[in-house]
Design an enzyme around this catalytic site. Sequence first.
Site: not given
Ligand code: THU
Length: 138
Positions: A45, A47, A56, A58, A89, A92
């Site tokens: 991920n 940010e 994310c 993914e 999530c 994703c």
């Molecule tokens: N996150 C992911 O990278 N993938 C997911 O499927 C769930 C959430 C990340 C996004 C964010 O940087 C952190 O998790 C907290 O939500």
Amino acid sequence: MTDIDWDELRQVATDAMRRAYAPYSQYKVGAAALVDDGRIVAGCNIENASYGVTLCAECALVGDLFMSGGGRLVAFSCVNGDGETIMPCGRCRQLLFEHASPGMLLETVSGVRTIDEVLPDAFGPYDLRHSAAREAAR
Ligand code: THU
């Protein structure tokens, strides 16, 4: 391709997780997937100060899929900063569905599941083709 090395996938996901850029949530995520030609692709991920722009793990994984030659995802694993398996999530799951091979497997918090189990009755490319064909027939 039935013999999935889940330990290896989880290890690649854990290595990817260590590259995460998560200064806002402090929640690092790594994802890895086996491609139908035997390659393994991965992502972390990334940010953003504008929180909603966050990518994310993914998203990065799908970028890796295309940048390394494309193909279809066969098996997927995703971990958090403690190396625990987490669920992709909702957004994703949709992202993975688009690039899934039929019957794609995911390691989930409740065991190995298919993409259809984690995103039942998914909206996908078929729906667009279907409605375009109906439009053309008018
Ligand atoms: N996150 C992911 O990278 N993938 C997911 O499927 C769930 C959430 C990340 C996004 C964010 O940087 C952190 O998790 C907290 O939500």
